[in-house]
Design an enzyme around this catalytic site. Structure first.
Site, PDB file in Angstrom:
ATOM      1  N   VAL A 111       1.393  -5.862   1.371  1.00 11.80           N
ATOM      2  CA  VAL A 111       1.731  -5.130   2.607  1.00 11.80           C
ATOM      3  C   VAL A 111       1.859  -6.107   3.782  1.00 11.80           C
ATOM      4  O   VAL A 111       1.916  -5.707   4.936  1.00 11.80           O
ATOM      5  CB  VAL A 111       0.640  -4.062   2.914  1.00 11.80           C
ATOM      6  CG1 VAL A 111       0.621  -2.998   1.833  1.00 11.80           C
ATOM      7  CG2 VAL A 111      -0.746  -4.695   3.070  1.00 11.80           C
ATOM      8  N   HIS A 127       3.595  -0.552  -1.649  1.00 18.91           N
ATOM      9  CA  HIS A 127       2.356  -0.080  -1.015  1.00 18.91           C
ATOM     10  C   HIS A 127       2.457  -0.016   0.498  1.00 18.91           C
ATOM     11  O   HIS A 127       1.438   0.075   1.178  1.00 18.91           O
ATOM     12  CB  HIS A 127       1.177  -0.979  -1.422  1.00 18.91           C
ATOM     13  CG  HIS A 127       0.816  -0.833  -2.866  1.00 18.91           C
ATOM     14  ND1 HIS A 127       0.045  -1.754  -3.541  1.00 18.91           N
ATOM     15  CD2 HIS A 127       1.139   0.107  -3.778  1.00 18.91           C
ATOM     16  CE1 HIS A 127      -0.100  -1.361  -4.795  1.00 18.91           C
ATOM     17  NE2 HIS A 127       0.561  -0.253  -4.968  1.00 18.91           N
ATOM     18  N   CYS A 135       1.345   8.749  11.772  1.00 18.77           N
ATOM     19  CA  CYS A 135       0.185   9.553  12.163  1.00 18.77           C
ATOM     20  C   CYS A 135      -0.477  10.147  10.925  1.00 18.77           C
ATOM     21  O   CYS A 135       0.185  10.406   9.914  1.00 18.77           O
ATOM     22  CB  CYS A 135       0.574  10.629  13.179  1.00 18.77           C
ATOM     23  SG  CYS A 135       1.294  12.104  12.487  1.00 18.77           S
TER      24      CYS A 135
HETATM   25  P1  OAD Z   1      -5.743  -8.837  -6.891  1.00 22.28           P
HETATM   26  O1  OAD Z   1      -6.664  -9.448  -5.889  1.00 22.28           O
HETATM   27  O2  OAD Z   1      -6.228  -7.705  -7.757  1.00 22.28           O
HETATM   28  O3  OAD Z   1      -5.210  -9.953  -7.893  1.00 22.28           O
HETATM   29  C1  OAD Z   1      -4.722 -11.170  -7.362  1.00 22.28           C
HETATM   30  C2  OAD Z   1      -4.180 -11.977  -8.523  1.00 22.28           C
HETATM   31  O4  OAD Z   1      -3.599 -13.162  -7.995  1.00 22.28           O
HETATM   32  C3  OAD Z   1      -5.262 -12.404  -9.504  1.00 22.28           C
HETATM   33  O5  OAD Z   1      -4.797 -12.167 -10.823  1.00 22.28           O
HETATM   34  C4  OAD Z   1      -5.417 -13.908  -9.227  1.00 22.28           C
HETATM   35  O6  OAD Z   1      -5.726 -14.623 -10.423  1.00 22.28           O
HETATM   36  C5  OAD Z   1      -4.025 -14.263  -8.775  1.00 22.28           C
HETATM   37  N1  OAD Z   1      -3.938 -15.450  -7.917  1.00 22.28           N
HETATM   38  C6  OAD Z   1      -4.868 -15.993  -7.105  1.00 22.28           C
HETATM   39  N2  OAD Z   1      -4.361 -17.071  -6.470  1.00 22.28           N
HETATM   40  C7  OAD Z   1      -3.063 -17.199  -6.894  1.00 22.28           C
HETATM   41  C8  OAD Z   1      -2.002 -18.095  -6.597  1.00 22.28           C
HETATM   42  N3  OAD Z   1      -2.167 -19.122  -5.737  1.00 22.28           N
HETATM   43  N4  OAD Z   1      -0.799 -17.913  -7.207  1.00 22.28           N
HETATM   44  C9  OAD Z   1      -0.626 -16.898  -8.096  1.00 22.28           C
HETATM   45  N5  OAD Z   1      -1.592 -15.997  -8.413  1.00 22.28           N
HETATM   46  C10 OAD Z   1      -2.789 -16.164  -7.814  1.00 22.28           C
HETATM   47  O7  OAD Z   1      -4.439  -8.378  -6.080  1.00 22.28           O
HETATM   48  P2  OAD Z   1      -3.303  -7.404  -6.607  1.00 22.28           P
HETATM   49  O8  OAD Z   1      -3.106  -7.484  -8.074  1.00 22.28           O
HETATM   50  O9  OAD Z   1      -2.096  -7.638  -5.762  1.00 22.28           O
HETATM   51  O10 OAD Z   1      -3.446  -1.878  -3.398  1.00 22.28           O
HETATM   52  O11 OAD Z   1      -3.922  -5.959  -6.226  1.00 22.28           O
HETATM   53  C11 OAD Z   1      -3.102  -4.832  -6.454  1.00 22.28           C
HETATM   54  C12 OAD Z   1      -3.466  -3.782  -5.438  1.00 22.28           C
HETATM   55  O12 OAD Z   1      -4.884  -3.532  -5.440  1.00 22.28           O
HETATM   56  C13 OAD Z   1      -3.158  -4.174  -4.008  1.00 22.28           C
HETATM   57  O13 OAD Z   1      -1.799  -3.989  -3.695  1.00 22.28           O
HETATM   58  C14 OAD Z   1      -4.026  -3.178  -3.254  1.00 22.28           C
HETATM   59  C15 OAD Z   1      -5.291  -3.234  -4.082  1.00 22.28           C
HETATM   60  O14 OAD Z   1      -5.938  -1.978  -4.094  1.00 22.28           O
HETATM   61  C16 OAD Z   1      -3.223  -1.167  -2.243  1.00 22.28           C
HETATM   62  O15 OAD Z   1      -3.416  -1.647  -1.153  1.00 22.28           O
HETATM   63  C17 OAD Z   1      -2.709   0.210  -2.483  1.00 22.28           C
END
Ligand code: OAD
Length: 259
Positions: A111, A127, A135
């Site tokens: 986001v 997202h 609102c």
């Molecule tokens: P996460 O924090 O769950 O996962 C982040 C991923 O990025 C992990 O698998 C890490 O290993 C990887 N990572 C860390 N550093 C990295 C780098 N330099 N390059 C590549 N990968 C790296 O975040 P998301 O999977 O995006 O939802 O989480 C999904 C959703 O969960 C988010 O969009 C949010 C949250 O609830 C909402 O806000 C609706």
């Protein structure tokens, strides 16, 4: 070059070959691609956003009803953090790749707006976006400039007086219908799927790679760690997106005769 380095290079070259010959590519990104821009991920234990907070307290309608000022201030903190962040070479590599392949869509769970800031144009924000506001009661979009003159915390909707919230998806909420439908169509039609920087734990985004694989796409994951998605994907390129993606796109550029 050690055996592991040779294996990693073989995987990267294989991924480049698939991308250089694909007509349609879909990319699913998560918080990991923004990590090298200084934006914390959600689940990294040491410094993840959730490490210090209970996500249900901050990113849910119930949390907002319980303490709207706390939630508003947490998003103000995230907006300030993101406001200082710049796209990193991983975001830039996806912009280069968009110019190298006939059709590429970036589908992001993030986001932070960094893909748009980097120049990705065919972009689906699953997202929502921290820099957009609506609102709480009726979803009226509220221009950011109107908020700067409203001292209340949170500010109130100029149309109906309800509390204003960020236009992002919270736990327990549905994703924007148009964005989700477009994302599903794109992954179902992709010949190659690239999954970058997501733990693959949050639905429905985490199911999108499986739609692509079941439709016959070749699939590549870029992540320092293995994830819930890794067993379902063809290739895992281990490392940070800011290093792997530029190297991958360089290898694609070396292969493609497309201008
Ligand atoms: P996460 O924090 O769950 O996962 C982040 C991923 O990025 C992990 O698998 C890490 O290993 C990887 N990572 C860390 N550093 C990295 C780098 N330099 N390059 C590549 N990968 C790296 O975040 P998301 O999977 O995006 O939802 O989480 C999904 C959703 O969960 C988010 O969009 C949010 C949250 O609830 C909402 O806000 C609706």
């Amino acid at each position: 070059m050690t055996g592991d380095q040779a294996h990693a290079n073989d995987a990267l070259q294989q991924a480049a070959e698939w991308l250089a010959t694909a007509e349609r590519v879909a990319v699913l990104t998560g918080a990991g691609i923004s990590r090298e821009s200084g934006v914390p991920t959600f689940r990294d234990a040491q410094e993840g956003l959730w490490a210090r907070y209970d996500p249900m307290e901050l990113a849910s309608p119930e949390g907002f009803r319980r303490d709207p000022a706390l939630v508003w201030r947490w998003y103000e903190w995230r907006r300030a953090l993101v406001g200082r962040a710049q796209p990193n070479p991983g975001h830039g590599a996806l912009v280069r790749l968009e110019a190298l392949v006939p059709y590429l869509t970036v589908i992001t769970q993030n986001v932070d707006g960094l893909h748009h800031a980097a120049g990705s144009r065919n972009l689906v924000e699953l997202h929502g976006n921290l820099q957009r506001f609506k609102c709480f009661e009726r979803g009226h979009l509220v221009p950011a400039e109107l908020l700067s003159t409203d001292e209340r915390v949170p500010p109130c909707c100029p149309q109906c007086g309800a509390l204003v919230r960020p236009d992002v998806v919270w736990f327990g909420e549905m994703l924007p219908e148009v964005a989700l439908r477009q994302a599903r169509d794109e992954v179902a039609a992709a010949e190659v799927l690239l999954v970058v920087g997501t733990s693959g734990l949050v639905q429905p985004a985490a199911s999108l790679p499986l739609v692509a694989v079941e439709a016959g796409a070749r699939s590549i994951e870029i992540n320092p760690d293995r994830t819930a998605l890794t067993p379902h994907l063809d290739l895992h390129l281990s490392g940070p997106a800011g290093r792997i993606l530029p190297a991958l796109v360089d290898a694609v550029a070396a292969r493609t005769t497309r201008k």
